[in-house]
Design an enzyme around this catalytic site. Structure first.
Site, PDB file in Angstrom:
ATOM      1  N   GLY A 246     -13.565 -11.195 -14.247  1.00 61.67           N
ATOM      2  CA  GLY A 246     -12.330 -11.782 -13.740  1.00 61.67           C
ATOM      3  C   GLY A 246     -12.297 -11.951 -12.238  1.00 61.67           C
ATOM      4  N   HIS A 363       2.341  -5.508  14.799  1.00 63.92           N
ATOM      5  CA  HIS A 363       3.622  -4.829  14.996  1.00 63.92           C
ATOM      6  C   HIS A 363       3.927  -3.859  13.863  1.00 63.92           C
ATOM      7  CE1 HIS A 363       4.741  -7.497  18.383  1.00 63.92           C
ATOM      8  NE2 HIS A 363       3.974  -8.361  17.737  1.00 63.92           N
TER       9      HIS A 363
END
Length: 504
Positions: A246, A363
């Protein structure tokens, strides 16, 4: 004995470089910034801020030679049985490249071409149908790869379709996706190799009922009878194969959503970029082989420097989902504590992969990257030419990319220790000429080959994932208990079930 000698040399280098600092390595070798860089088509990589030197690279190359890494990569693309625990090949490269020399690889490539022909016909049919929205329903590799590519390549969409993704079995996700859509102008793709994946079938049933039946249902599966029983016309079922895991499948019919988003030409360009990296991986010598160098540095950081995590930091918002994609690719492939021969690897294997898109993450967690007690090696990824005309924005983005890599490597001294940056934090910096189907394909294929190379160096199987099965089996056993049908689970689970039932 040769292997033991190489391991001893590896450890000697680790001890020698334990106190080495990146600024000193750069100062000692004025040519280092250019000598430790590689370009493969649209992908440039610079390893000059890794804590290695020429002698280390020679030893790492010796390790690669000892495990016959080049031959292992050739065996992968030729269709050898590299997935030993499931006794089958891993032929994701055959989905995009015809360089495999084995009969199995050539047959797989022919099947992939035939499937792409069928997929092109379904794309054309949907484009003529009046459908405006398409929901991709899948989980794991049936979601992460297509979702990443659709997001990353949104500038190559003609706007014909709005693509939506549902993966979590949490009903709130499918409910929120359906909100505001028109069932008369919506189609859905169910992506499940076995067509037995619990999350996909539950979400698929909800969407099928909302659509009013299976008229606009499509599927990608190896189990056509199960898809037909679910309500999908067999003519709208594209194939999957057991020789593609997958997390390696976006190049296959699993990429149907990608082809709808950027067209078949764009999808073919994505495959072509990956095929270009395939050819490089099996043909380039060790010392100039980008995926192999990336793998050797990853093993060095994990085993010589003892660094347990790896940050992925794309400085392009379109690549914001890349860390999620690589979490599965790396951690599902390399999350093994047993070698293919049943023995312990004897060393740490998989790092924890995490990250996010700059500049937003500056940040949030960059404080820890710069001044935290743990050193986190990083892959920075930038894009030279943007798809927008906001030049000031893009120059600011690139300046931040370059500055953060430099600051992590070099650090900064200060009289106040709270304002000092220790530096010496290794990183590799990738630059894509532009974020386009070809460059994205090449970048993702580079990571695939690096992961496989790491698995060969550690002697583990990159293509099975037995570790995800136990939790799924226990969940199946607990469902009746949650419905009040008997008891299951250990004492803690039983107490939690009682709490849930008392408040539901």
């Amino acid at each position: 004995m040769a292997g033991e000698a190489l391991v001893r040399e590896f450890l000697d280098h680790a001890e020698r470089l334990a106190g080495a600092r990146i600024p000193d390595l750069l100062a000692a070798d004025p040519a280092r910034a250019g000598a430790m860089a590689l370009r493969v088509g649209p992908v440039y990589a610079n390893f000059a801020r890794q804590r290695i030197d020429a002698a280390t690279l020679a030893t790492l190359g010796g390790l690669a030679g000892h495990v016959r890494l080049s031959l292992a990569l050739r065996a992968l693309v030729d269709g050898a049985e590299v997935n030993a625990s499931e006794a089958r090949p891993a032929l994701h490269t055959a989905l995009r490249s015809g360089i495999g020399r084995g009969e199995v690889a050539r047959a797989a490539h022919a099947e992939a071409l035939a499937a792409r022909g069928r997929m092109a016909g379904l794309v054309d049919g949907l484009r003529a149908s009046g459908v405006t929205d398409v929901i991709n329903i899948g989980i794991g590799g049936s979601d992460l790869g297509p979702r990443l590519a659709v997001d990353a390549l949104k500038d190559f969409s003609d706007g014909r379709f709005h693509l939506h993704f549902v993966s979590n079995v949490d009903g709130s996700e499918v409910q929120h996706v359906l909100r505001g859509l028109d069932p008369a102008r919506t189609a859905a793709i169910l992506v499940s190799k076995s067509f037995g994946t619990q999350e996909t079938l539950l979400n698929g049933a909800a969407v099928r009922d909302w659509l009013g039946g299976g008229e606009r249902l499509y599927a990608v599966s190896a189990n056509v009878p199960a898809a037909e029983a679910f309500g999908v016309d067999p003519a709208r079922v594209l194939p999957m194969w057991d020789w593609v895991g997958g997390r390696y499948s976006l190049w296959s019919s699993v990429g149907f959503a990608i082809a709808l988003a950027i067209g078949m030409d764009g999808f073919e360009a994505l495959l072509a970029g990956a095929a270009e990296m395939d050819a490089h991986a099996v043909e380039a010598p060790l010392e100039t082989n980008l995926p192999i160098l990336h793998a050797l540095v990853a093993v060095w950081n994990r085993n010589a420097l003892g660094l347990p995590t790896q940050a992925v930091l794309p400085y392009d918002q379109r690549l914001a989902r890349l860390p999620d994609y690589l979490q599965q690719l790396v951690m599902e492939s390399l999350g093994k504590s047993v070698r293919s021969d049943g023995r312990s690897p004897g060393v740490a294997t998989v790092p924890v992969v995490w990250g996010g898109a700059g500049t937003g993450v500056q940040h949030s967690f960059f404080q820890a990257l710069h001044q935290g007690t743990d050193v986190v090696p990083a892959d920075f990824i930038g894009v030279v030419r943007p798809a927008h005309g906001l030049r000031d924005n893009h120059e600011a983005l690139l300046a931040n990319l370059l500055a953060q890599a430099e600051a992590l490597g070099n650090g900064h001294a200060a009289e106040d220790p709270q304002k000092a940056y220790p530096g010496n934090r290794p990183s590799t910096l990738f630059l894509l000429d532009e974020l386009a189907p070809r460059s994205l394909g090449a970048l993702l294929a580079m990571y695939e080959h690096s992961v496989y190379a790491q698995s060969v160096l550690w002697g583990i199987n990159a293509f099975d994932q037995w570790g995800v099965e136990l939790g799924k089996r226990i969940a199946g056993e607990l469902l009746p208990a949650l419905r009040g049908e008997g008891e299951a689970g250990d004492a803690v689970t039983r107490a939690l079930i009682n709490e849930i039932r008392a408040r539901s």
